[in-house]
Design a protein around this motif. Structure first.
Motif, PDB file in Angstrom:
ATOM      1  N   GLU A 186       1.113  -1.216  -0.009  1.00 37.74           N
ATOM      2  CA  GLU A 186       0.430  -0.262   0.159  1.00 37.74           C
ATOM      3  C   GLU A 186       0.873   1.133   0.380  1.00 37.74           C
ATOM      4  N   LYS A 187       2.362   0.959   0.581  1.00 38.70           N
ATOM      5  CA  LYS A 187       2.725   2.364   0.564  1.00 38.70           C
ATOM      6  C   LYS A 187       3.478   3.002  -1.141  1.00 38.70           C
ATOM      7  N   LEU A 188       4.060   1.636  -1.418  1.00 37.94           N
ATOM      8  CA  LEU A 188       4.194   2.166  -2.938  1.00 37.94           C
ATOM      9  C   LEU A 188       2.436   1.871  -3.647  1.00 37.94           C
ATOM     10  N   GLY A 246      11.041  -0.424  -2.834  1.00 38.70           N
ATOM     11  CA  GLY A 246      10.749  -1.363  -1.873  1.00 38.70           C
ATOM     12  C   GLY A 246      12.022  -0.242  -1.702  1.00 38.70           C
ATOM     13  N   SER A 247      12.118  -0.329  -0.202  1.00 32.21           N
ATOM     14  CA  SER A 247      13.950   0.028   0.155  1.00 32.21           C
ATOM     15  C   SER A 247      14.069   0.114   1.616  1.00 32.21           C
ATOM     16  N   PHE A 258      11.416  -6.276  -4.024  1.00 35.93           N
ATOM     17  CA  PHE A 258       9.596  -5.448  -3.150  1.00 35.93           C
ATOM     18  C   PHE A 258       9.260  -4.684  -3.752  1.00 35.93           C
ATOM     19  N   LYS A 259       9.213  -4.656  -5.388  1.00 39.21           N
ATOM     20  CA  LYS A 259       9.257  -3.468  -6.155  1.00 39.21           C
ATOM     21  C   LYS A 259       7.665  -3.181  -6.710  1.00 39.21           C
ATOM     22  N   MET A 260       7.015  -2.274  -7.571  1.00 44.15           N
ATOM     23  CA  MET A 260       6.071  -2.405  -8.053  1.00 44.15           C
ATOM     24  C   MET A 260       5.915  -1.078  -9.316  1.00 44.15           C
ATOM     25  N   GLU A 276      12.078   5.874  -3.800  1.00 45.94           N
ATOM     26  CA  GLU A 276      12.480   5.082  -3.533  1.00 45.94           C
ATOM     27  C   GLU A 276      11.627   4.532  -1.736  1.00 45.94           C
ATOM     28  N   ILE A 277      11.145   4.468  -1.443  1.00 44.92           N
ATOM     29  CA  ILE A 277      10.264   4.083  -0.109  1.00 44.92           C
ATOM     30  C   ILE A 277      10.752   2.789   0.337  1.00 44.92           C
TER      31      ILE A 277
END
Length: 335
Positions: A175-177, A212-213, A255-257, A294-295
């Protein structure tokens, strides 16, 4: 002194021969991969294990049929996959129950596993139906990058999320991404607040990538990780900076969108098949001017990692291939 010079000369000759041989091997392999044949590959066949009927395979250039696709590469993940997928499916089902417009699919890409990964994956298809969970069998081990590429090319989502089979990152962090992608999309489309609800219907047409980071966890990781993983991480960051340039601090988080439009551009061009495909994604995003976000995500190290000291030569090899391939123009980018 008279004996020393012949030894030095011999070492220099051996070093030169090795360097020339390595350079030739890199150039040959880069040349061999000059074409990306994604558009020529046969589509995988999805099978419903309950009815044994074949299910039509979508392609990334087809219109989206789901809101989100989760692509999970799996190589010998018989033991770690069930726990991670239970958590993932619970989250997706609960969200779908609350939001009737939310639709999803999970693609498990079995990268030539020699254990019971295939059985575990098809058990999940039986439990959740082939509309929600699908399995791609690669037959033999190609590498994580190739498994991700296959899953991305044959998914149905407007948003496409890649995540590891070990569940190291909490699935709720998607949900953050997702929120950041929607925020960027609103800016790209100049949407006002009143039109925010329309963003999802057009999100698939806007190329955006969200990474995701774990960079915020680096200090803690250095103190708890095994020494060779710290050495690998620091050295790899330096090589990434030299190869792909700055922009993303943690390229290797699994973890990448991507929006569907971004996936079309990126995964029809990617050539690296193993650990360094993430770096190539960053490079291609820059070439296509795809916005990258980048999150920070929650992450915990799970026993059973496939990364080991032997991964270092493979990473360096792939980085060299990428550098030679793109800088010499051998690797053409399809637009």
């Amino acid at each position: 002194m008279g004996l020393l010079w012949p030894i030095v000369e011999f070492i220099v000759v051996i070093a030169l021969v090795f360097a020339l041989g390595l350079g030739a091997a890199i150039a040959f392999e880069a040349f061999r991969r000059r074409f990306n044949h994604a558009h020529l590959e046969a589509h995988p066949i999805f099978e419903d294990p309950s009815s044994l009927k074949q299910v039509p395979s979508p392609y990334v250039f087809d219109p989206a049929e789901k809101y989100i696709s989760l692509i999970i590469p799996a190589f010998n993940e018989e033991h770690r996959l069930p726990g991670a997928l239970d958590e993932t499916m619970n989250y997706l089902q609960q969200r779908a129950a609350k939001d009737k417009s939310f639709s999803y699919e999970v693609l498990i890409v079995d990268d030539g596993s020699a254990d019971g990964t295939k059985r575990v994956a098809f058990d999940l298809v039986r439990e959740h139906t082939v509309d929600n969970v699908r399995v791609i069998l690669l037959g033999r081990n190609h590498g994580k990058g190739e498994a991700i590429r296959k899953g991305m090319l044959h998914s149905r989502g407007e948003l496409l999320l890649m995540l590891d089979a070990d569940g190291a990152t909490k699935v709720t962090d998607l949900e953050k991404l997702e929120n950041q992608i929607h925020a960027v999309a609103k800016k790209e489309l100049h949407f006002g607040d009143s039109a925010a609800s329309d963003t999802s219907s057009r999100i698939s047409d806007i190329p955006i990538a969200a990474f995701g980071s774990r960079a915020h966890l680096e200090e803690k990781a250095l103190s708890t990780r095994k020494w060779y993983r710290n050495f690998l991480m620091k050295g790899f960051h330096l090589v990434v900076l030299l190869t792909a340039g700055p922009g993303i601090r943690d390229t290797q988080c699994g973890f990448k969108m991507f929006t569907r439009a971004a996936a079309r551009k990126l995964f029809t061009n990617i050539r690296l098949k193993r650990w360094c495909f993430d770096v190539e994604l960053v490079y291609l995003c820059k070439r296509f001017c795809i916005p990258m976000i980048e999150i920070s995500v929650n992450w915990s190290e799970i026993p059973g990692s496939k990364v080991n000291p032997l991964s270092i030569p493979n990473m360096l090899w792939e980085m060299a291939l990428m550098s030679v391939g793109y800088r010499t123009g051998m690797w053409k980018i399809r637009t």
